[in-house]
Write a protein that holds these residues in place. Structure first.
Motif, mmCIF file in Angstrom:
data_model
loop_
_atom_site.group_PDB
_atom_site.id
_atom_site.type_symbol
_atom_site.label_atom_id
_atom_site.label_comp_id
_atom_site.label_asym_id
_atom_site.label_seq_id
_atom_site.Cartn_x
_atom_site.Cartn_y
_atom_site.Cartn_z
ATOM 1 N N UNK A 114 0.854 -1.183 0.000
ATOM 2 C CA UNK A 114 0.000 0.000 0.000
ATOM 3 C C UNK A 114 0.898 1.244 0.000
ATOM 4 N N UNK A 115 1.613 1.505 -1.092
ATOM 5 C CA UNK A 115 2.575 2.607 -1.086
ATOM 6 C C UNK A 115 1.959 4.002 -1.127
ATOM 7 N N UNK A 116 0.710 4.118 -1.571
ATOM 8 C CA UNK A 116 0.086 5.426 -1.742
ATOM 9 C C UNK A 116 -0.840 5.793 -0.590
ATOM 10 N N UNK A 117 -1.673 4.862 -0.182
ATOM 11 C CA UNK A 117 -2.621 5.071 0.911
ATOM 12 C C UNK A 117 -3.118 3.702 1.364
ATOM 13 N N UNK A 137 -1.405 -2.324 -4.361
ATOM 14 C CA UNK A 137 -0.513 -2.322 -5.518
ATOM 15 C C UNK A 137 0.222 -3.654 -5.604
ATOM 16 N N UNK A 138 0.251 -4.207 -6.808
ATOM 17 C CA UNK A 138 0.993 -5.444 -7.070
ATOM 18 C C UNK A 138 2.187 -5.110 -7.941
ATOM 19 N N UNK A 158 -11.876 0.549 -1.980
ATOM 20 C CA UNK A 158 -13.083 1.284 -1.601
ATOM 21 C C UNK A 158 -14.101 1.433 -2.721
ATOM 22 N N UNK A 159 -13.645 1.679 -3.927
ATOM 23 C CA UNK A 159 -14.553 2.006 -5.025
ATOM 24 C C UNK A 159 -15.380 0.794 -5.457
#
Length: 120
Positions: free
Chosen positions: A20-23, A28-29, A42-43
């Protein structure tokens, strides 16, 4: 396909890590520290951003309403794919494979050899 199935499929590939590098909501893989898939937790409906060669990216968008230009990504090289829409699991897996293979092919030959993607 749901997010957990997407996660399991991505992690089944060689040398894949998740982070989870952004939030805390964007999974992210990566293969060899290079991103090949990003998924928002979430979406809804759930979607994944996948790398794609530019010509194929345009074709896929024209042929499938569940595939659009990459959200918050380079529109030339990334597509956002709705995984909870009309696309089959097999087709989504093919798109994941394409993204993964593009990233692997972009690694240096030395790195590809070290990881066993190509033989000496």
């Amino acid at each position: 396909m749901n997010v957990e199935q997407l996660r399991e499929y991505c992690l089944s590939k060689k040398y894949v890590t998740e982070s989870f590098p952004f939030d805390e909501q964007t999974l992210v893989f990566k293969v060899a520290e290079k991103m090949f898939a990003l998924c928002s937790l979430e979406k809804r409906p759930a979607s994944v951003n996948l790398k794609c060669n530019p010509e194929r990216a345009i074709e896929l968008r024209e042929e499938n309403e569940d595939i659009i230009a990459g959200y918050h990504m380079s529109k030339k090289h990334w597509n956002t794919v709705c995984i909870e829409g009309q696309l089959s699991t097999v087709f989504i897996e093919e798109l994941i494979d394409h993204s993964y293979n593009l990233v692997v092919s972009g690694l240096t030959k030395k790195m590809q050899r070290e990881l066993g993607f190509i033989k000496n």
